[in-house]
Scaffold this motif. Structure first.
Motif, PDB file in Angstrom:
ATOM      1  N   GLY A 146      30.053 145.900 122.128  1.00 44.60           N
ATOM      2  CA  GLY A 146      31.150 146.743 121.689  1.00 44.60           C
ATOM      3  C   GLY A 146      32.488 146.070 121.911  1.00 44.60           C
ATOM      4  O   GLY A 146      32.584 145.026 122.576  1.00 44.60           O
ATOM      5  N   PRO A 147      33.564 146.652 121.374  1.00 45.45           N
ATOM      6  CA  PRO A 147      34.900 146.087 121.564  1.00 45.45           C
ATOM      7  C   PRO A 147      35.378 146.258 122.999  1.00 45.45           C
ATOM      8  O   PRO A 147      34.987 147.194 123.696  1.00 45.45           O
ATOM      9  N   TRP A 148      36.267 145.334 123.400  1.00 48.05           N
ATOM     10  CA  TRP A 148      36.740 145.282 124.785  1.00 48.05           C
ATOM     11  C   TRP A 148      38.265 145.271 124.859  1.00 48.05           C
ATOM     12  O   TRP A 148      38.934 144.649 124.029  1.00 48.05           O
ATOM     13  N   ILE A 149      38.787 145.923 125.896  1.00 45.72           N
ATOM     14  CA  ILE A 149      40.159 145.713 126.366  1.00 45.72           C
ATOM     15  C   ILE A 149      40.058 145.056 127.734  1.00 45.72           C
ATOM     16  O   ILE A 149      39.345 145.546 128.615  1.00 45.72           O
ATOM     17  N   GLY A 150      40.743 143.939 127.898  1.00 46.66           N
ATOM     18  CA  GLY A 150      40.787 143.270 129.192  1.00 46.66           C
ATOM     19  C   GLY A 150      42.125 143.481 129.851  1.00 46.66           C
ATOM     20  O   GLY A 150      43.168 143.340 129.196  1.00 46.66           O
ATOM     21  N   VAL A 151      42.115 143.839 131.127  1.00 47.79           N
ATOM     22  CA  VAL A 151      43.353 144.127 131.846  1.00 47.79           C
ATOM     23  C   VAL A 151      43.607 143.028 132.878  1.00 47.79           C
ATOM     24  O   VAL A 151      42.800 142.819 133.788  1.00 47.79           O
ATOM     25  N   ASP A 152      44.707 142.314 132.685  1.00 52.34           N
ATOM     26  CA  ASP A 152      45.138 141.268 133.602  1.00 52.34           C
ATOM     27  C   ASP A 152      44.002 140.274 133.830  1.00 52.34           C
ATOM     28  O   ASP A 152      43.470 139.708 132.866  1.00 52.34           O
ATOM     29  N   ARG A 153      43.557 140.094 135.073  1.00 50.17           N
ATOM     30  CA  ARG A 153      42.505 139.108 135.321  1.00 50.17           C
ATOM     31  C   ARG A 153      41.180 139.527 134.701  1.00 50.17           C
ATOM     32  O   ARG A 153      40.313 138.680 134.454  1.00 50.17           O
ATOM     33  N   GLY A 154      41.013 140.802 134.410  1.00 50.41           N
ATOM     34  CA  GLY A 154      39.823 141.235 133.696  1.00 50.41           C
ATOM     35  C   GLY A 154      39.717 140.590 132.333  1.00 50.41           C
ATOM     36  O   GLY A 154      38.607 140.294 131.854  1.00 50.41           O
ATOM     37  N   ALA A 155      40.842 140.349 131.675  1.00 47.64           N
ATOM     38  CA  ALA A 155      40.833 139.674 130.377  1.00 47.64           C
ATOM     39  C   ALA A 155      40.317 138.242 130.523  1.00 47.64           C
ATOM     40  O   ALA A 155      39.503 137.763 129.707  1.00 47.64           O
ATOM     41  N   LEU A 156      40.781 137.549 131.560  1.00 51.18           N
ATOM     42  CA  LEU A 156      40.321 136.178 131.810  1.00 51.18           C
ATOM     43  C   LEU A 156      38.815 136.160 132.074  1.00 51.18           C
ATOM     44  O   LEU A 156      38.092 135.284 131.569  1.00 51.18           O
ATOM     45  N   ARG A 157      38.334 137.126 132.827  1.00 51.78           N
ATOM     46  CA  ARG A 157      36.909 137.176 133.133  1.00 51.78           C
ATOM     47  C   ARG A 157      36.080 137.444 131.887  1.00 51.78           C
ATOM     48  O   ARG A 157      34.969 136.903 131.727  1.00 51.78           O
ATOM     49  N   LEU A 158      36.576 138.285 130.985  1.00 53.39           N
ATOM     50  CA  LEU A 158      35.869 138.516 129.724  1.00 53.39           C
ATOM     51  C   LEU A 158      35.757 137.223 128.923  1.00 53.39           C
ATOM     52  O   LEU A 158      34.684 136.894 128.393  1.00 53.39           O
ATOM     53  N   ILE A 159      36.859 136.524 128.818  1.00 52.59           N
ATOM     54  CA  ILE A 159      36.866 135.290 128.024  1.00 52.59           C
ATOM     55  C   ILE A 159      35.912 134.267 128.610  1.00 52.59           C
ATOM     56  O   ILE A 159      35.200 133.559 127.884  1.00 52.59           O
ATOM     57  N   LYS A 160      35.822 134.206 129.928  1.00 57.13           N
ATOM     58  CA  LYS A 160      34.887 133.270 130.559  1.00 57.13           C
ATOM     59  C   LYS A 160      33.434 133.683 130.333  1.00 57.13           C
ATOM     60  O   LYS A 160      32.525 132.857 130.481  1.00 57.13           O
ATOM     61  N   LEU A 161      33.205 134.957 129.968  1.00 56.43           N
ATOM     62  CA  LEU A 161      31.867 135.410 129.586  1.00 56.43           C
ATOM     63  C   LEU A 161      31.576 135.158 128.113  1.00 56.43           C
ATOM     64  O   LEU A 161      30.484 135.463 127.632  1.00 56.43           O
ATOM     65  N   SER A 219      44.299 142.192 125.281  1.00 55.05           N
ATOM     66  CA  SER A 219      44.487 141.835 126.691  1.00 55.05           C
ATOM     67  C   SER A 219      45.860 142.332 127.109  1.00 55.05           C
ATOM     68  O   SER A 219      46.856 142.066 126.429  1.00 55.05           O
ATOM     69  N   ILE A 220      45.894 143.052 128.220  1.00 54.81           N
ATOM     70  CA  ILE A 220      47.138 143.664 128.658  1.00 54.81           C
ATOM     71  C   ILE A 220      47.293 143.511 130.163  1.00 54.81           C
ATOM     72  O   ILE A 220      46.313 143.537 130.911  1.00 54.81           O
ATOM     73  N   GLY A 221      48.522 143.344 130.617  1.00 54.53           N
ATOM     74  CA  GLY A 221      48.808 143.223 132.041  1.00 54.53           C
ATOM     75  C   GLY A 221      50.113 142.495 132.251  1.00 54.53           C
ATOM     76  O   GLY A 221      50.758 142.059 131.297  1.00 54.53           O
ATOM     77  N   ASP A 222      50.501 142.348 133.519  1.00 59.89           N
ATOM     78  CA  ASP A 222      51.701 141.559 133.783  1.00 59.89           C
ATOM     79  C   ASP A 222      51.369 140.081 133.947  1.00 59.89           C
ATOM     80  O   ASP A 222      52.264 139.227 133.847  1.00 59.89           O
ATOM     81  N   PHE A 223      50.093 139.773 134.216  1.00 61.12           N
ATOM     82  CA  PHE A 223      49.574 138.401 134.248  1.00 61.12           C
ATOM     83  C   PHE A 223      50.317 137.517 135.252  1.00 61.12           C
ATOM     84  O   PHE A 223      50.254 136.290 135.162  1.00 61.12           O
ATOM     85  N   ASP A 224      50.994 138.127 136.210  1.00 61.23           N
ATOM     86  CA  ASP A 224      51.814 137.321 137.120  1.00 61.23           C
ATOM     87  C   ASP A 224      50.990 136.592 138.171  1.00 61.23           C
ATOM     88  O   ASP A 224      51.519 135.715 138.865  1.00 61.23           O
ATOM     89  N   SER A 225      49.718 136.932 138.296  1.00 55.08           N
ATOM     90  CA  SER A 225      48.874 136.228 139.268  1.00 55.08           C
ATOM     91  C   SER A 225      48.120 135.055 138.638  1.00 55.08           C
ATOM     92  O   SER A 225      47.396 134.343 139.329  1.00 55.08           O
ATOM     93  N   MET A 226      48.286 134.869 137.342  1.00 57.70           N
ATOM     94  CA  MET A 226      47.572 133.793 136.651  1.00 57.70           C
ATOM     95  C   MET A 226      48.375 132.500 136.664  1.00 57.70           C
ATOM     96  O   MET A 226      49.611 132.517 136.648  1.00 57.70           O
ATOM     97  N   GLU A 232      49.496 129.030 134.628  1.00 57.12           N
ATOM     98  CA  GLU A 232      49.900 128.834 133.226  1.00 57.12           C
ATOM     99  C   GLU A 232      48.695 128.549 132.342  1.00 57.12           C
ATOM    100  O   GLU A 232      48.594 129.067 131.229  1.00 57.12           O
ATOM    101  N   SER A 233      47.768 127.745 132.836  1.00 56.42           N
ATOM    102  CA  SER A 233      46.594 127.415 132.023  1.00 56.42           C
ATOM    103  C   SER A 233      45.692 128.634 131.819  1.00 56.42           C
ATOM    104  O   SER A 233      45.117 128.817 130.735  1.00 56.42           O
TER     105      SER A 233
END
Length: 217
Positions: free
Chosen positions: A25-40, A47-54, A56-57
């Motif tokens: 099904g379709p996904w919304i990824g939140v902050d680091r959750g988005a990164l984890r989805l992409i790695k899956l 993808s939504i969040g402030d992303f301040d803990s990520m 640059e890469s």
């Protein structure tokens, strides 16, 4: 349509089907959750969040592999879960929303992920929401009569009045109730199905129902 949301709770609390990348099904990824989805190997619709803990890469990876990205102000009134649900309500047509990564870790985050249902606009649609981790599925109910379907990997059943509840009846579970009122929040834990389904009803208030199992050692 069934929509999925991944927020940033511990990966150790993910159900196996998510660990294996088998949730469809379709996904919304939140902050680091988005990164984890992409790695899956999953491409988030948003993808939504402030992303301040990520790094640059990491942020570039999320930007390049998401269909849409929205950057939130780090100083916000909404939790990550609420932020994602607001986007889901405004931008997607769905019949149900399953949220992963909303349990485990900090207890204040867990409580926020249970109590948000009293805020607008979530209070109009919380019966469509399910929180899932490796041991539990958590659903929210308005007054009515319901038939639950037992999940194959779950043994226990809990009924948790979040508000004053009138005339709660557990009709065919292992431990039954007949029109009992509850004034304060309480966890009616460790009940069980007696078959493949279980019926319950109540006349006012809000109830959480949890199907759960013990942790695998």
């Amino acid at each position: 349509m069934k929509l999925n949301i991944l927020v940033g709770g511990p990966k150790e609390q993910w159900p196996k089907k998510l660990v294996d990348g088998n949730v469809r099904g379709p996904w919304i990824g939140v902050d680091r959750g988005a990164l984890r989805l992409i790695k899956l190997g999953i491409t988030p619709e948003l993808s939504i969040g402030d992303f301040d803990s990520m790094t640059e890469s990491e942020f570039n990876l999320v930007s390049n592999h998401s269909k849409k990205i929205k950057i939130a102000n780090p100083e916000k009134d909404d939790t990550d879960t609420e932020l994602a649900l607001r986007e889901a309500i405004s931008g997607f047509k769905f019949d149900s929303v399953t949220i992963y990564g909303a349990t485990g870790g900090r207890i204040d985050h867990l409580l926020a992920n249970l109590f948000f249902i009293f805020r607008e606009p979530f209070n109009t649609m919380f019966e469509k929401i399910c929180l899932v981790d490796k041991q539990n599925s958590i659903r929210f109910f308005k007054p009515g009569k319901y038939q639950l379907i037992k999940e194959n990997d779950k043994k226990y059943l809990a009924f948790i009045p979040l508000t004053p509840v009138k005339n709660l009846s557990l009709i065919d579970e292992k431990y039954t109730l007949d029109q009992i009122n509850f004034v304060n929040p309480i966890s009616l834990a460790s009940n069980e199905f007696m078959g493949d389904t279980g019926e319950f009803s109540f006349e006012s208030g809000v109830i959480i129902v949890i199907q759960s199992r013990d942790d695998e050692k």
